[in-house]
Write a protein that holds these residues in place. Sequence first.
Motif, PDB file in Angstrom:
ATOM      1  N   LYS A 115       5.477   5.334  -7.549  1.00  0.00           N
ATOM      2  CA  LYS A 115       5.785   5.827  -8.885  1.00  0.00           C
ATOM      3  C   LYS A 115       5.914   4.627  -9.824  1.00  0.00           C
ATOM      4  O   LYS A 115       6.981   4.005  -9.962  1.00  0.00           O
ATOM      5  CB  LYS A 115       7.081   6.641  -8.874  1.00  0.00           C
ATOM      6  CG  LYS A 115       6.961   7.933  -8.070  1.00  0.00           C
ATOM      7  CD  LYS A 115       8.255   8.738  -8.126  1.00  0.00           C
ATOM      8  CE  LYS A 115       8.105  10.033  -7.344  1.00  0.00           C
ATOM      9  NZ  LYS A 115       9.355  10.840  -7.362  1.00  0.00           N
ATOM     10  N   TRP A 116       4.789   4.288 -10.449  1.00  0.00           N
ATOM     11  CA  TRP A 116       4.759   3.141 -11.366  1.00  0.00           C
ATOM     12  C   TRP A 116       3.659   3.368 -12.380  1.00  0.00           C
ATOM     13  O   TRP A 116       2.542   3.735 -12.025  1.00  0.00           O
ATOM     14  CB  TRP A 116       4.495   1.845 -10.588  1.00  0.00           C
ATOM     15  CG  TRP A 116       4.561   0.596 -11.418  1.00  0.00           C
ATOM     16  CD1 TRP A 116       5.673  -0.131 -11.708  1.00  0.00           C
ATOM     17  CD2 TRP A 116       3.461  -0.082 -12.054  1.00  0.00           C
ATOM     18  NE1 TRP A 116       5.346  -1.226 -12.482  1.00  0.00           N
ATOM     19  CE2 TRP A 116       3.991  -1.224 -12.707  1.00  0.00           C
ATOM     20  CE3 TRP A 116       2.098   0.162 -12.136  1.00  0.00           C
ATOM     21  CZ2 TRP A 116       3.200  -2.107 -13.429  1.00  0.00           C
ATOM     22  CZ3 TRP A 116       1.295  -0.710 -12.861  1.00  0.00           C
ATOM     23  CH2 TRP A 116       1.857  -1.838 -13.500  1.00  0.00           C
ATOM     24  N   SER A 117       3.983   3.158 -13.631  1.00  0.00           N
ATOM     25  CA  SER A 117       3.000   3.264 -14.700  1.00  0.00           C
ATOM     26  C   SER A 117       2.875   1.902 -15.371  1.00  0.00           C
ATOM     27  O   SER A 117       3.886   1.241 -15.643  1.00  0.00           O
ATOM     28  CB  SER A 117       3.415   4.317 -15.737  1.00  0.00           C
ATOM     29  OG  SER A 117       3.475   5.599 -15.139  1.00  0.00           O
ATOM     30  N   LYS A 118       1.636   1.514 -15.629  1.00  0.00           N
ATOM     31  CA  LYS A 118       1.433   0.190 -16.214  1.00  0.00           C
ATOM     32  C   LYS A 118       1.938   0.174 -17.651  1.00  0.00           C
ATOM     33  O   LYS A 118       1.740   1.129 -18.413  1.00  0.00           O
ATOM     34  CB  LYS A 118      -0.033  -0.209 -16.149  1.00  0.00           C
ATOM     35  CG  LYS A 118      -0.976   0.666 -16.963  1.00  0.00           C
ATOM     36  CD  LYS A 118      -2.411   0.171 -16.823  1.00  0.00           C
ATOM     37  CE  LYS A 118      -3.366   1.045 -17.636  1.00  0.00           C
ATOM     38  NZ  LYS A 118      -4.777   0.592 -17.488  1.00  0.00           N
ATOM     39  N   PRO A 119       2.582  -0.909 -18.055  1.00  0.00           N
ATOM     40  CA  PRO A 119       3.041  -1.021 -19.448  1.00  0.00           C
ATOM     41  C   PRO A 119       1.863  -1.234 -20.393  1.00  0.00           C
ATOM     42  O   PRO A 119       0.739  -1.516 -19.960  1.00  0.00           O
ATOM     43  CB  PRO A 119       3.959  -2.254 -19.415  1.00  0.00           C
ATOM     44  CG  PRO A 119       3.500  -3.040 -18.231  1.00  0.00           C
ATOM     45  CD  PRO A 119       2.987  -2.051 -17.232  1.00  0.00           C
ATOM     46  N   VAL A 120       2.105  -1.092 -21.660  1.00  0.00           N
ATOM     47  CA  VAL A 120       1.062  -1.293 -22.661  1.00  0.00           C
ATOM     48  C   VAL A 120       0.544  -2.732 -22.573  1.00  0.00           C
ATOM     49  O   VAL A 120       1.325  -3.671 -22.416  1.00  0.00           O
ATOM     50  CB  VAL A 120       1.610  -0.997 -24.072  1.00  0.00           C
ATOM     51  CG1 VAL A 120       0.537  -1.258 -25.127  1.00  0.00           C
ATOM     52  CG2 VAL A 120       2.107   0.445 -24.146  1.00  0.00           C
ATOM     53  N   ASP A 121      -0.769  -2.874 -22.650  1.00  0.00           N
ATOM     54  CA  ASP A 121      -1.413  -4.200 -22.607  1.00  0.00           C
ATOM     55  C   ASP A 121      -1.188  -4.917 -21.284  1.00  0.00           C
ATOM     56  O   ASP A 121      -1.230  -6.149 -21.216  1.00  0.00           O
ATOM     57  CB  ASP A 121      -0.935  -5.099 -23.752  1.00  0.00           C
ATOM     58  CG  ASP A 121      -1.347  -4.568 -25.114  1.00  0.00           C
ATOM     59  OD1 ASP A 121      -2.365  -3.849 -25.176  1.00  0.00           O
ATOM     60  OD2 ASP A 121      -0.657  -4.864 -26.100  1.00  0.00           O
ATOM     61  N   ALA A 122      -0.999  -4.158 -20.189  1.00  0.00           N
ATOM     62  CA  ALA A 122      -0.766  -4.788 -18.890  1.00  0.00           C
ATOM     63  C   ALA A 122      -1.976  -5.608 -18.446  1.00  0.00           C
ATOM     64  O   ALA A 122      -1.834  -6.739 -17.965  1.00  0.00           O
ATOM     65  CB  ALA A 122      -0.443  -3.723 -17.845  1.00  0.00           C
ATOM     66  N   GLU A 123      -3.162  -5.040 -18.618  1.00  0.00           N
ATOM     67  CA  GLU A 123      -4.355  -5.761 -18.173  1.00  0.00           C
ATOM     68  C   GLU A 123      -4.647  -6.954 -19.074  1.00  0.00           C
ATOM     69  O   GLU A 123      -5.149  -7.983 -18.602  1.00  0.00           O
ATOM     70  CB  GLU A 123      -5.542  -4.805 -18.124  1.00  0.00           C
ATOM     71  CG  GLU A 123      -5.379  -3.710 -17.073  1.00  0.00           C
ATOM     72  CD  GLU A 123      -6.509  -2.699 -17.102  1.00  0.00           C
ATOM     73  OE1 GLU A 123      -7.651  -3.119 -17.333  1.00  0.00           O
ATOM     74  OE2 GLU A 123      -6.235  -1.499 -16.926  1.00  0.00           O
ATOM     75  N   GLU A 124      -4.320  -6.839 -20.375  1.00  0.00           N
ATOM     76  CA  GLU A 124      -4.526  -7.962 -21.282  1.00  0.00           C
ATOM     77  C   GLU A 124      -3.610  -9.129 -20.933  1.00  0.00           C
ATOM     78  O   GLU A 124      -3.928 -10.295 -21.188  1.00  0.00           O
ATOM     79  CB  GLU A 124      -4.284  -7.531 -22.727  1.00  0.00           C
ATOM     80  CG  GLU A 124      -5.366  -6.625 -23.287  1.00  0.00           C
ATOM     81  CD  GLU A 124      -6.732  -7.290 -23.238  1.00  0.00           C
ATOM     82  OE1 GLU A 124      -6.837  -8.473 -23.614  1.00  0.00           O
ATOM     83  OE2 GLU A 124      -7.698  -6.624 -22.808  1.00  0.00           O
ATOM     84  N   ALA A 125      -2.453  -8.820 -20.342  1.00  0.00           N
ATOM     85  CA  ALA A 125      -1.528  -9.886 -19.956  1.00  0.00           C
ATOM     86  C   ALA A 125      -2.118 -10.751 -18.848  1.00  0.00           C
ATOM     87  O   ALA A 125      -1.688 -11.899 -18.661  1.00  0.00           O
ATOM     88  CB  ALA A 125      -0.204  -9.284 -19.506  1.00  0.00           C
ATOM     89  N   LEU A 126      -3.084 -10.223 -18.105  1.00  0.00           N
ATOM     90  CA  LEU A 126      -3.728 -10.969 -17.024  1.00  0.00           C
ATOM     91  C   LEU A 126      -5.084 -11.502 -17.459  1.00  0.00           C
ATOM     92  O   LEU A 126      -5.996 -11.630 -16.637  1.00  0.00           O
ATOM     93  CB  LEU A 126      -3.886 -10.074 -15.787  1.00  0.00           C
ATOM     94  CG  LEU A 126      -2.597  -9.746 -15.043  1.00  0.00           C
ATOM     95  CD1 LEU A 126      -2.885  -8.837 -13.856  1.00  0.00           C
ATOM     96  CD2 LEU A 126      -1.910 -11.015 -14.575  1.00  0.00           C
ATOM     97  N   ARG A 127      -5.220 -11.807 -18.716  1.00  0.00           N
ATOM     98  CA  ARG A 127      -6.442 -12.429 -19.226  1.00  0.00           C
ATOM     99  C   ARG A 127      -6.085 -13.755 -19.887  1.00  0.00           C
ATOM    100  O   ARG A 127      -5.061 -13.873 -20.572  1.00  0.00           O
ATOM    101  CB  ARG A 127      -7.155 -11.526 -20.239  1.00  0.00           C
ATOM    102  CG  ARG A 127      -7.670 -10.216 -19.667  1.00  0.00           C
ATOM    103  CD  ARG A 127      -8.445  -9.431 -20.709  1.00  0.00           C
ATOM    104  NE  ARG A 127      -8.779  -8.100 -20.237  1.00  0.00           N
ATOM    105  CZ  ARG A 127      -9.845  -7.806 -19.499  1.00  0.00           C
ATOM    106  NH1 ARG A 127     -10.686  -8.776 -19.145  1.00  0.00           N
ATOM    107  NH2 ARG A 127     -10.083  -6.567 -19.114  1.00  0.00           N
ATOM    108  N   VAL A 128      -6.929 -14.746 -19.683  1.00  0.00           N
ATOM    109  CA  VAL A 128      -6.758 -16.038 -20.338  1.00  0.00           C
ATOM    110  C   VAL A 128      -8.111 -16.500 -20.861  1.00  0.00           C
ATOM    111  O   VAL A 128      -9.152 -16.040 -20.397  1.00  0.00           O
ATOM    112  CB  VAL A 128      -6.182 -17.100 -19.365  1.00  0.00           C
ATOM    113  CG1 VAL A 128      -4.812 -16.687 -18.858  1.00  0.00           C
ATOM    114  CG2 VAL A 128      -7.134 -17.346 -18.203  1.00  0.00           C
ATOM    115  N   ASN A 129      -8.091 -17.387 -21.818  1.00  0.00           N
ATOM    116  CA  ASN A 129      -9.314 -17.983 -22.352  1.00  0.00           C
ATOM    117  C   ASN A 129      -9.753 -19.085 -21.389  1.00  0.00           C
ATOM    118  O   ASN A 129      -9.206 -20.195 -21.403  1.00  0.00           O
ATOM    119  CB  ASN A 129      -9.066 -18.544 -23.753  1.00  0.00           C
ATOM    120  CG  ASN A 129     -10.356 -18.991 -24.421  1.00  0.00           C
ATOM    121  OD1 ASN A 129     -11.320 -19.355 -23.764  1.00  0.00           O
ATOM    122  ND2 ASN A 129     -10.370 -18.944 -25.747  1.00  0.00           N
TER     123      ASN A 129
END
Length: 318
Positions: free
Chosen positions: A64-78
């Motif tokens: 029982k876990w829902s990803k927070p807003v922008d969760a996938e963006e938090a794992l992106r880097v330039n």
Amino acid sequence: LKASHPDVPLEKFGISSLERMAAYWASRPSGKATRRPIALSTVSNHLKTGRNFIRWLHRTDAFKWSKPVDAEEALRVNIERLRSDEEYGKLKDGVKTWSLEELCVLYRYATDQDRVLLLLGLNCGFAHSEICSLRPDEIVLQGDQGMMKRIRRKSRVYGEFWLWPQTVLALKWFATQRPRASPDKALVLVTQNGNPFDRQRIANSWNRLLDRVQTDFETFRRLSFKHLRKTAGQLVRDRSDGEIMGVFMCHGTPVATDDLADVYSNRPFNKVQVALRSVHSDLQSMFEAAPSAFTKPQAAESPRISRGTIELIRQLHA
């Protein structure tokens, strides 16, 4: 990822945890084997794996876990901003490819099974995934001539390749080494036990070849197997142009300035075949480096002495 990050209770696994993960990989920690900062591709692949995990964890019924807003963006880097000055300086050297002299050495030191992989890489621009997915119905052989017609799985793009006589001989030789009762008859390349080839097996085979070469040539470059595909693309481009190379490599848009070219016309595979014939002529010295290739059954194991020592023994004996 599990080895590099501390365990976190699921109820506390949020944006802050994800940002700490991204910051850790963005810092490019030293690799265990090399003791040097990890490659940019490693950073990208690890963060991609993390994003895949986030999507799975959000969708699965097991937790029982829902990803927070922008969760996938938090794992992106330039990624480009992580490149060091030394790495920027190396960009001027261009794409790393094998020279003709190096290809001659590789072909001479290779086992016949290694040569099958090497020829598929140069003749058809194959990397690991293309070799592992090659099917018998994608190859047409007539005497010492052959054609390969297949869809590249990664780009879903159709390609045609004129097979060199050496490549045809290699495929025929490999078929004689294939077990009669193969569990997976839908694939061309299988092991002695009938199991399909995988990326790790190809990488291991290639590394053993480089080890044998470096026994006699300590300064010989160690480029990964994927550089055969890059070398093939360069050889075709030298004999044609960028568009024909893109068709040969089965790129999605070989004409960069016209993404509708494939909608209104067919790809010029005839020009690819002309380029491959020219490349075949360019590689004659490589083929001549192993004149007895594909004339003997596959050996149970590699010799325990180097190729250079074997040739010296034969020379002294003569």
